[in-house]
Write a protein that holds these residues in place. Structure first.
Motif, PDB file in Angstrom:
ATOM      1  N   ILE A  94       0.839  -1.357  -0.012  1.00 33.79           N
ATOM      2  CA  ILE A  94      -0.081  -0.162   0.056  1.00 33.79           C
ATOM      3  C   ILE A  94       0.730   1.363  -0.100  1.00 33.79           C
ATOM      4  CG2 ILE A  94      -1.688   1.406   1.186  1.00 33.79           C
ATOM      5  CD1 ILE A  94      -2.877  -1.230   2.218  1.00 33.79           C
ATOM      6  N   GLY A  95       1.910   1.169   0.925  1.00 36.19           N
ATOM      7  CA  GLY A  95       2.781   2.586   0.907  1.00 36.19           C
ATOM      8  C   GLY A  95       3.497   2.890  -0.287  1.00 36.19           C
ATOM      9  N   ILE A  96       4.106   1.772  -1.184  1.00 35.98           N
ATOM     10  CA  ILE A  96       4.788   1.659  -2.176  1.00 35.98           C
ATOM     11  C   ILE A  96       4.018   2.495  -3.351  1.00 35.98           C
ATOM     12  CG2 ILE A  96       5.893   0.695  -3.961  1.00 35.98           C
ATOM     13  CD1 ILE A  96       7.205  -1.112  -1.664  1.00 35.98           C
ATOM     14  N   LEU A  97       2.604   1.720  -3.382  1.00 34.59           N
ATOM     15  CA  LEU A  97       1.866   1.912  -4.462  1.00 34.59           C
ATOM     16  C   LEU A  97       1.300   3.582  -4.251  1.00 34.59           C
ATOM     17  CD1 LEU A  97      -0.361  -1.091  -4.798  1.00 34.59           C
ATOM     18  CD2 LEU A  97       1.416  -0.206  -6.599  1.00 34.59           C
ATOM     19  N   VAL A  98       0.950   4.209  -3.073  1.00 28.28           N
ATOM     20  CA  VAL A  98       0.309   5.252  -2.943  1.00 28.28           C
ATOM     21  C   VAL A  98       1.389   6.378  -2.873  1.00 28.28           C
ATOM     22  CG1 VAL A  98      -0.474   6.715  -1.037  1.00 28.28           C
ATOM     23  CG2 VAL A  98      -1.441   4.554  -1.209  1.00 28.28           C
ATOM     24  N   GLY A  99       2.855   5.875  -2.494  1.00 27.03           N
ATOM     25  CA  GLY A  99       4.090   6.717  -2.735  1.00 27.03           C
ATOM     26  C   GLY A  99       4.445   7.039  -4.130  1.00 27.03           C
ATOM     27  N   THR A 114       3.775  14.381   3.114  1.00 32.51           N
ATOM     28  CA  THR A 114       2.821  14.567   3.885  1.00 32.51           C
ATOM     29  C   THR A 114       1.410  13.999   3.322  1.00 32.51           C
ATOM     30  OG1 THR A 114       3.594  16.913   4.560  1.00 32.51           O
ATOM     31  CG2 THR A 114       1.131  16.209   5.211  1.00 32.51           C
ATOM     32  N   LEU A 115       1.053  14.096   2.086  1.00 26.85           N
ATOM     33  CA  LEU A 115      -0.121  13.622   1.440  1.00 26.85           C
ATOM     34  C   LEU A 115      -0.005  11.955   1.139  1.00 26.85           C
ATOM     35  CD1 LEU A 115      -2.866  13.698  -0.197  1.00 26.85           C
ATOM     36  CD2 LEU A 115      -1.459  14.266  -2.144  1.00 26.85           C
ATOM     37  N   ALA A 116       1.410  11.508   0.870  1.00 28.78           N
ATOM     38  CA  ALA A 116       1.448   9.978   0.617  1.00 28.78           C
ATOM     39  C   ALA A 116       1.293   9.342   1.931  1.00 28.78           C
ATOM     40  CB  ALA A 116       2.760   9.786  -0.102  1.00 28.78           C
ATOM     41  N   THR A 117       2.063  10.049   2.987  1.00 24.37           N
ATOM     42  CA  THR A 117       2.022   9.190   4.195  1.00 24.37           C
ATOM     43  C   THR A 117       0.681   9.059   4.880  1.00 24.37           C
ATOM     44  OG1 THR A 117       4.187  10.194   4.760  1.00 24.37           O
ATOM     45  CG2 THR A 117       2.865   9.486   6.666  1.00 24.37           C
ATOM     46  N   MET A 121      -1.585   5.390   5.139  1.00 20.80           N
ATOM     47  CA  MET A 121      -2.111   4.994   6.475  1.00 20.80           C
ATOM     48  C   MET A 121      -3.546   4.904   6.639  1.00 20.80           C
ATOM     49  SD  MET A 121       0.572   6.688   9.540  1.00 20.80           S
ATOM     50  CE  MET A 121       0.242   8.545   8.916  1.00 20.80           C
ATOM     51  N   ALA A 122      -4.300   5.960   5.886  1.00 25.73           N
ATOM     52  CA  ALA A 122      -5.712   5.810   5.889  1.00 25.73           C
ATOM     53  C   ALA A 122      -6.242   4.620   5.193  1.00 25.73           C
ATOM     54  CB  ALA A 122      -5.970   7.105   5.082  1.00 25.73           C
ATOM     55  N   ILE A 123      -5.509   4.179   3.828  1.00 22.46           N
ATOM     56  CA  ILE A 123      -6.030   3.203   3.182  1.00 22.46           C
ATOM     57  C   ILE A 123      -5.798   1.664   4.248  1.00 22.46           C
ATOM     58  CG2 ILE A 123      -5.617   1.954   1.148  1.00 22.46           C
ATOM     59  CD1 ILE A 123      -4.871   4.567  -0.394  1.00 22.46           C
ATOM     60  N   ALA A 124      -4.439   1.543   4.587  1.00 19.94           N
ATOM     61  CA  ALA A 124      -4.242   0.593   5.326  1.00 19.94           C
ATOM     62  C   ALA A 124      -5.242   0.529   6.634  1.00 19.94           C
ATOM     63  CB  ALA A 124      -2.690   0.792   5.841  1.00 19.94           C
ATOM     64  N   THR A 125      -5.711   1.313   7.310  1.00 17.92           N
ATOM     65  CA  THR A 125      -6.458   1.470   8.357  1.00 17.92           C
ATOM     66  C   THR A 125      -7.780   1.053   7.941  1.00 17.92           C
ATOM     67  OG1 THR A 125      -5.625   3.456   9.568  1.00 17.92           O
ATOM     68  CG2 THR A 125      -7.579   2.780  10.134  1.00 17.92           C
ATOM     69  N   MET A 126      -8.243   1.477   6.823  1.00 15.19           N
ATOM     70  CA  MET A 126      -9.602   0.717   6.206  1.00 15.19           C
ATOM     71  C   MET A 126      -9.600  -0.435   5.689  1.00 15.19           C
ATOM     72  SD  MET A 126     -11.198   4.111   4.132  1.00 15.19           S
ATOM     73  CE  MET A 126      -9.789   4.339   2.983  1.00 15.19           C
ATOM     74  N   LEU A 127      -8.343  -0.948   5.182  1.00 14.50           N
ATOM     75  CA  LEU A 127      -8.488  -2.266   4.573  1.00 14.50           C
ATOM     76  C   LEU A 127      -7.730  -3.276   5.610  1.00 14.50           C
ATOM     77  CD1 LEU A 127      -6.996  -1.531   1.114  1.00 14.50           C
ATOM     78  CD2 LEU A 127      -9.130  -1.664   1.574  1.00 14.50           C
ATOM     79  N   VAL A 128      -7.107  -2.790   6.281  1.00  6.05           N
ATOM     80  CA  VAL A 128      -6.355  -3.986   7.424  1.00  6.05           C
ATOM     81  C   VAL A 128      -6.700  -3.526   8.626  1.00  6.05           C
ATOM     82  CG1 VAL A 128      -4.365  -5.202   8.299  1.00  6.05           C
ATOM     83  CG2 VAL A 128      -4.726  -4.508   5.559  1.00  6.05           C
ATOM     84  N   GLY A 129      -6.112  -2.404   9.282  1.00  4.92           N
ATOM     85  CA  GLY A 129      -6.645  -2.083  10.585  1.00  4.92           C
ATOM     86  C   GLY A 129      -5.623  -2.395  11.549  1.00  4.92           C
ATOM     87  N   ALA A 130      -4.624  -3.291  11.149  1.00  2.21           N
ATOM     88  CA  ALA A 130      -3.430  -3.749  12.156  1.00  2.21           C
ATOM     89  C   ALA A 130      -2.333  -2.389  12.010  1.00  2.21           C
ATOM     90  CB  ALA A 130      -2.979  -5.087  11.643  1.00  2.21           C
ATOM     91  N   ARG A 131      -1.962  -2.688  13.243  1.00  2.00           N
ATOM     92  CA  ARG A 131      -0.657  -1.489  13.458  1.00  2.00           C
ATOM     93  C   ARG A 131       0.312  -1.762  12.639  1.00  2.00           C
ATOM     94  NH1 ARG A 131      -1.710   1.858  17.686  1.00  2.00           N
ATOM     95  NH2 ARG A 131      -3.183   1.397  19.158  1.00  2.00           N
ATOM     96  N   ALA A 132       0.914  -3.137  12.502  1.00  2.00           N
ATOM     97  CA  ALA A 132       1.843  -3.678  11.663  1.00  2.00           C
ATOM     98  C   ALA A 132       1.755  -3.073  10.172  1.00  2.00           C
ATOM     99  CB  ALA A 132       2.101  -4.997  11.592  1.00  2.00           C
TER     100      ALA A 132
END
Length: 366
Positions: A94-99, A114-117, A121-132
């Motif tokens: 997710i981070g690589i694709l968004v970045g 700022t925008l990419a970070t 994190m927002a997309i990872a929170t919605m799709l997975v939710g895990a802190r890792a």
């Protein structure tokens, strides 16, 4: 002179208290290190292996994402490390694709970072939710934007896959803990804590000269049982998750592990009985304390024997026979007796009954 002597006495007492606190802190720190050492060694080996494989197989000059992914994936409770490896990979993807998308659309700079970070994190929170996954999505986005090269995304993804793969091999095959042994070890520790608490209670009931200090130690020991019960619950869940996820231990789930988890549930009831006794200790009368002390000591000895080998049938049989003798000798409840004495007597009897239930062996009745 008397004032000066008093000050010196206070200073010595403060120094002694400070020394005891420092000694206790050092002891706890050393205990944490010893208990975590079996987990630190695999993480170190996994990081080194991931770096070596990424350098050798992927031919990356600085494959730092590989060891990072391996350590982060293994930095999870036992039974969840395999799942954590997948979460790490998903977060990095997710981070690589968004970045990459943010860099190509907006360009470089602080705004893009700022925008990419935030978006990652927002997309990872919605799709997975895990802190890792959330943390690795931010890392992937930041490093992708900062590096600002077309090949950096694919290189980091390859490194992450290598690191996660190494973590899976280490967690599921090479360093996968034996679930039954893991749970029995925590059961043994819990039984040992209960034994100490009951033995200290017997000491407090028998020794009138130092009763307040001994009673406080007994209360502290019995209250620590609550923490051990929480650890037991976590170990039971972790052992089941380890057997469920690890191919080499899956066959245990319907056999010895199921029995060990049932024992853990019975041990939780035994711990609750010890906590019930702890509530009664300060209010029990002196006469009742003298009557209960030998029974508490016998219970403590039975628990100590079980703690040495919680799953040994001979130890369980001996404990059950010893506890049955306690229940035979137990006095009834007099309607006119002190209510706290009656409650304490019921608590001791309940501990004995729960210990027999944990042993799962029907004692020979005369």
């Amino acid at each position: 002179m008397s004032d000066r002597a008093g000050v010196h006495g206070m200073l010595r007492a403060a120094a002694h208290e400070l020394e005891m606190r420092a000694s206790g802190a050092a002891s706890r720190a050393w205990h944490r290190l010893v208990s975590e050492m079996p987990l630190l060694v695999p993480k170190t080996l996994a990081a080194t292996t991931a770096w070596f494989l990424a350098s050798l197989v992927a031919d990356h000059a600085e494959p730092f994402f590989a060891p990072i992914a391996a350590v982060v994936a293994l930095n999870a409770p036992l039974g969840h490390r395999g799942v954590n490896a997948f979460r790490v990979v998903i977060g990095i993807v997710i981070g690589i694709l968004v970045g990459t998308a943010a860099f190509h659309i907006v360009g470089g700079g602080y705004g893009t970072l700022t925008l990419a970070t935030f978006a990652a994190m927002a997309i990872a929170t919605m799709l997975v939710g895990a802190r890792a996954a959330i943390g690795q999505s931010a890392s992937g986005a930041i490093l992708t934007v900062v590096a600002a090269r077309s090949d950096v995304g694919s290189n980091h993804l390859e490194d992450a896959l290598i690191g996660a793969g190494v973590a899976l091999v280490f967690s599921q095959f090479l360093f996968s803990p034996e679930p039954v042994r893991l749970l029995r070890r925590v059961e043994s520790t819990t039984l040992h804590e209960m034994s100490i608490g009951l033995a200290l209670t017997a000491d407090a009931f028998e020794r009138a000269a130092d009763r307040p200090r001994l009673l406080q130690r007994a209360l502290d020991a019995l209250h620590s049982v609550r923490m051990r019960l929480a650890e037991l619950e976590e170990a039971s869940a972790a052992s089941d998750a380890t057997a469920r996820h690890s191919p080499i231990w899956r066959f245990l789930r319907r056999g010895r592990l199921a029995t060990a988890r049932e024992d853990a549930e019975r041990l939780d009831m035994l711990g609750a009985s010890c906590l019930m006794l702890a509530r009664m200790l300060p209010s029990v009368t002196l006469d009742e304390r003298r009557r209960l002390a030998p029974r508490l000591r016998d219970l403590a000895d039975a628990l100590a024997e079980l703690a040495e080998a919680p799953d040994a049938s001979d130890a369980r049989a001996r404990a059950a026979e010893r506890v049955l003798a306690i229940t035979r000798a137990a006095n009834g409840i007099d309607p006119m007796m002190d209510p706290y004495d009656a409650a304490a007597r019921v608590a001791v009897r309940t501990i004995a009954d729960d210990l027999i239930a944990f042993a799962q062996i029907a004692p020979k009745r005369s």
